[in-house]
Design a protein around this motif. Structure first.
Motif, PDB file in Angstrom:
ATOM      1  N   ALA A  63       0.842  -1.421  -0.021  1.00 31.98           N
ATOM      2  CA  ALA A  63       0.019   0.096  -0.006  1.00 31.98           C
ATOM      3  C   ALA A  63       0.763   1.286   0.043  1.00 31.98           C
ATOM      4  O   ALA A  63       0.534   2.265  -0.462  1.00 31.98           O
ATOM      5  CB  ALA A  63      -0.891   0.076   1.382  1.00 31.98           C
ATOM      6  N   LYS A  64       2.114   1.267   0.723  1.00 32.29           N
ATOM      7  CA  LYS A  64       2.888   2.392   0.697  1.00 32.29           C
ATOM      8  C   LYS A  64       3.462   2.590  -0.680  1.00 32.29           C
ATOM      9  O   LYS A  64       3.700   3.899  -1.097  1.00 32.29           O
ATOM     10  CB  LYS A  64       3.901   2.192   1.851  1.00 32.29           C
ATOM     11  N   ALA A  65       3.784   1.605  -1.229  1.00 30.65           N
ATOM     12  CA  ALA A  65       4.241   1.624  -2.648  1.00 30.65           C
ATOM     13  C   ALA A  65       2.913   2.275  -3.663  1.00 30.65           C
ATOM     14  O   ALA A  65       3.664   3.097  -4.470  1.00 30.65           O
ATOM     15  CB  ALA A  65       4.788   0.250  -3.256  1.00 30.65           C
ATOM     16  N   ILE A  66       1.822   1.870  -3.580  1.00 29.33           N
ATOM     17  CA  ILE A  66       0.983   2.441  -4.200  1.00 29.33           C
ATOM     18  C   ILE A  66       0.666   4.023  -4.149  1.00 29.33           C
ATOM     19  O   ILE A  66       0.286   4.775  -4.881  1.00 29.33           O
ATOM     20  CB  ILE A  66      -0.394   1.525  -4.157  1.00 29.33           C
ATOM     21  N   CYS A  67       0.575   4.200  -2.693  1.00 32.71           N
ATOM     22  CA  CYS A  67       0.067   5.381  -2.306  1.00 32.71           C
ATOM     23  C   CYS A  67       1.130   6.265  -1.521  1.00 32.71           C
ATOM     24  O   CYS A  67       1.202   5.927  -0.365  1.00 32.71           O
ATOM     25  CB  CYS A  67      -1.136   5.460  -1.445  1.00 32.71           C
ATOM     26  N   PRO A  68       1.927   6.937  -2.186  1.00 26.80           N
ATOM     27  CA  PRO A  68       3.000   7.895  -1.318  1.00 26.80           C
ATOM     28  C   PRO A  68       2.634   8.625  -0.544  1.00 26.80           C
ATOM     29  O   PRO A  68       1.619   9.446  -0.506  1.00 26.80           O
ATOM     30  CB  PRO A  68       3.659   8.619  -2.598  1.00 26.80           C
ATOM     31  N   GLY A  69       2.980   8.710   0.817  1.00 22.52           N
ATOM     32  CA  GLY A  69       2.740   9.461   1.764  1.00 22.52           C
ATOM     33  C   GLY A  69       1.548   8.906   2.615  1.00 22.52           C
ATOM     34  O   GLY A  69       1.027   9.737   3.693  1.00 22.52           O
ATOM     35  N   LEU A  70       1.360   7.623   2.634  1.00 20.94           N
ATOM     36  CA  LEU A  70       0.199   6.938   3.125  1.00 20.94           C
ATOM     37  C   LEU A  70       0.873   6.797   4.739  1.00 20.94           C
ATOM     38  O   LEU A  70       1.783   6.578   4.968  1.00 20.94           O
ATOM     39  CB  LEU A  70       0.138   5.592   2.686  1.00 20.94           C
ATOM     40  N   GLU A  71       0.011   7.013   5.499  1.00 20.33           N
ATOM     41  CA  GLU A  71       0.257   6.856   6.932  1.00 20.33           C
ATOM     42  C   GLU A  71      -0.466   5.719   7.496  1.00 20.33           C
ATOM     43  O   GLU A  71      -1.565   5.617   7.243  1.00 20.33           O
ATOM     44  CB  GLU A  71      -0.302   8.237   7.868  1.00 20.33           C
ATOM     45  N   VAL A  72       0.499   4.742   8.066  1.00 18.86           N
ATOM     46  CA  VAL A  72      -0.231   3.587   8.686  1.00 18.86           C
ATOM     47  C   VAL A  72      -0.415   3.721   9.985  1.00 18.86           C
ATOM     48  O   VAL A  72       0.724   4.121  10.933  1.00 18.86           O
ATOM     49  CB  VAL A  72       0.937   2.222   8.245  1.00 18.86           C
ATOM     50  N   LEU A  73      -1.409   3.401  10.525  1.00 18.76           N
ATOM     51  CA  LEU A  73      -1.698   3.511  11.943  1.00 18.76           C
ATOM     52  C   LEU A  73      -2.111   2.136  12.760  1.00 18.76           C
ATOM     53  O   LEU A  73      -2.618   1.075  11.840  1.00 18.76           O
ATOM     54  CB  LEU A  73      -3.121   4.458  12.249  1.00 18.76           C
ATOM     55  N   ASP A  74      -1.643   1.744  13.738  1.00 13.08           N
ATOM     56  CA  ASP A  74      -1.764   0.384  14.433  1.00 13.08           C
ATOM     57  C   ASP A  74      -3.344   0.243  14.627  1.00 13.08           C
ATOM     58  O   ASP A  74      -4.012   1.016  15.402  1.00 13.08           O
ATOM     59  CB  ASP A  74      -0.935   0.392  15.684  1.00 13.08           C
ATOM     60  N   ASP A  75      -3.626  -0.977  14.529  1.00 15.44           N
ATOM     61  CA  ASP A  75      -5.173  -1.227  14.709  1.00 15.44           C
ATOM     62  C   ASP A  75      -4.887  -2.356  15.868  1.00 15.44           C
ATOM     63  O   ASP A  75      -3.944  -3.044  15.932  1.00 15.44           O
ATOM     64  CB  ASP A  75      -5.698  -1.811  13.614  1.00 15.44           C
ATOM     65  N   LYS A  76      -6.049  -2.171  16.776  1.00 11.66           N
ATOM     66  CA  LYS A  76      -6.105  -3.252  17.930  1.00 11.66           C
ATOM     67  C   LYS A  76      -7.120  -3.958  17.752  1.00 11.66           C
ATOM     68  O   LYS A  76      -8.201  -3.700  17.200  1.00 11.66           O
ATOM     69  CB  LYS A  76      -6.328  -2.220  19.177  1.00 11.66           C
ATOM     70  N   PRO A  77      -6.983  -5.487  18.260  1.00 15.18           N
ATOM     71  CA  PRO A  77      -8.016  -6.298  17.984  1.00 15.18           C
ATOM     72  C   PRO A  77      -9.473  -5.981  18.927  1.00 15.18           C
ATOM     73  O   PRO A  77      -9.189  -5.507  19.978  1.00 15.18           O
ATOM     74  CB  PRO A  77      -7.302  -7.661  18.646  1.00 15.18           C
ATOM     75  N   GLY A  78     -10.300  -6.206  18.335  1.00 14.84           N
ATOM     76  CA  GLY A  78     -11.542  -5.847  18.801  1.00 14.84           C
ATOM     77  C   GLY A  78     -12.279  -4.178  18.839  1.00 14.84           C
ATOM     78  O   GLY A  78     -13.184  -4.020  19.257  1.00 14.84           O
ATOM     79  N   ARG A  79     -11.139  -3.545  18.131  1.00 15.94           N
ATOM     80  CA  ARG A  79     -11.719  -2.074  18.091  1.00 15.94           C
ATOM     81  C   ARG A  79     -13.080  -1.863  17.377  1.00 15.94           C
ATOM     82  O   ARG A  79     -14.006  -1.042  17.867  1.00 15.94           O
ATOM     83  CB  ARG A  79     -10.369  -1.215  17.420  1.00 15.94           C
ATOM     84  N   PRO A  80     -13.116  -2.306  16.097  1.00 14.24           N
ATOM     85  CA  PRO A  80     -14.371  -2.034  15.594  1.00 14.24           C
ATOM     86  C   PRO A  80     -15.653  -2.549  16.489  1.00 14.24           C
ATOM     87  O   PRO A  80     -16.662  -1.864  16.582  1.00 14.24           O
ATOM     88  CB  PRO A  80     -14.359  -2.828  14.318  1.00 14.24           C
ATOM     89  N   ARG A  81     -15.621  -3.748  17.117  1.00 15.72           N
ATOM     90  CA  ARG A  81     -16.639  -4.335  17.826  1.00 15.72           C
ATOM     91  C   ARG A  81     -16.886  -3.207  19.153  1.00 15.72           C
ATOM     92  O   ARG A  81     -18.108  -3.074  19.292  1.00 15.72           O
ATOM     93  CB  ARG A  81     -16.212  -5.629  18.336  1.00 15.72           C
ATOM     94  N   ASN A  82     -15.849  -3.018  19.790  1.00 11.04           N
ATOM     95  CA  ASN A  82     -16.240  -1.793  20.802  1.00 11.04           C
ATOM     96  C   ASN A  82     -16.700  -0.546  20.509  1.00 11.04           C
ATOM     97  O   ASN A  82     -17.710   0.043  20.917  1.00 11.04           O
ATOM     98  CB  ASN A  82     -14.581  -1.424  21.527  1.00 11.04           C
ATOM     99  N   LEU A  83     -16.378  -0.264  19.225  1.00 16.78           N
ATOM    100  CA  LEU A  83     -17.124   1.105  18.524  1.00 16.78           C
ATOM    101  C   LEU A  83     -18.350   0.941  18.197  1.00 16.78           C
ATOM    102  O   LEU A  83     -19.286   1.825  18.688  1.00 16.78           O
ATOM    103  CB  LEU A  83     -16.256   1.433  17.448  1.00 16.78           C
ATOM    104  N   LEU A  84     -18.966  -0.116  17.762  1.00 16.31           N
ATOM    105  CA  LEU A  84     -20.303  -0.461  17.266  1.00 16.31           C
ATOM    106  C   LEU A  84     -20.987  -0.750  18.793  1.00 16.31           C
ATOM    107  O   LEU A  84     -22.106  -0.460  18.697  1.00 16.31           O
ATOM    108  CB  LEU A  84     -20.125  -1.819  16.350  1.00 16.31           C
ATOM    109  N   ARG A  85     -20.386  -1.430  19.693  1.00 13.60           N
ATOM    110  CA  ARG A  85     -21.143  -1.508  20.940  1.00 13.60           C
ATOM    111  C   ARG A  85     -21.539  -0.077  21.550  1.00 13.60           C
ATOM    112  O   ARG A  85     -22.425   0.014  22.006  1.00 13.60           O
ATOM    113  CB  ARG A  85     -20.143  -2.427  21.893  1.00 13.60           C
ATOM    114  N   GLY A  86     -20.337   0.625  21.538  1.00 11.18           N
ATOM    115  CA  GLY A  86     -20.851   2.088  22.191  1.00 11.18           C
ATOM    116  C   GLY A  86     -21.921   2.707  21.436  1.00 11.18           C
ATOM    117  O   GLY A  86     -22.693   3.388  21.998  1.00 11.18           O
ATOM    118  N   LEU A  87     -21.799   2.755  19.851  1.00 11.81           N
ATOM    119  CA  LEU A  87     -23.007   3.153  19.066  1.00 11.81           C
ATOM    120  C   LEU A  87     -24.148   2.517  19.598  1.00 11.81           C
ATOM    121  O   LEU A  87     -25.088   3.196  19.378  1.00 11.81           O
ATOM    122  CB  LEU A  87     -22.558   3.009  17.761  1.00 11.81           C
TER     123      LEU A  87
END
Length: 123
Positions: A63-87
């Motif tokens: 992805a970094k080769a395809i898109c220069p300047g791409l910022e990669v952020l660390d994902d944590k397991p269960g984050r989408p589930r926690n966000l959906l649970r809060g919503l």
């Protein structure tokens, strides 16, 4: 009474969550990535990264080769589930039954059978 349901799809859930926390990323292509068998795999992308051809499931290095300047952020397991649970907990004020989409982890399903089918818009 006939049952009615509303399905809400949060297509860019993690990206939108990050933009709320860090508005300076609004003009930056970024992705979330998590380790998988010794390599970083993309789990979510923002619209700018997606427009450059970056997709979930790609290797972060590709992805970094395809898109220069791409910022990669660390994902944590269960984050989408926690966000959906809060919503979902927030949506309980509008519907007595709210369910999380367990398959895609990017949607909510709400029972709105007792709600009026009309939408009133105030000017």
């Amino acid at each position: 009474m006939q049952k009615r349901f509303v399905s809400i799809w949060f297509r860019q859930l993690l990206a939108n969550w990050q933009l709320i926390r860090r508005p300076e990323l609004a003009e930056v292509p970024f992705v979330f990535a998590a380790p998988d068998h010794g390599r970083m795999m993309i789990t979510a992308v923002n619209p700018l990264a997606a427009a450059s051809g970056v997709e979930p499931g790609m290797r972060a290095a590709d992805a970094k080769a395809i898109c220069p300047g791409l910022e990669v952020l660390d994902d944590k397991p269960g984050r989408p589930r926690n966000l959906l649970r809060g919503l979902g907990e927030w949506c309980v004020r509008y519907s007595p039954i709210v369910a999380i989409d367990e398959f895609g982890m990017d949607g909510l399903l709400m029972d709105v059978s007792g709600c009026s089918p009309r939408i009133w818009i105030q000017n």
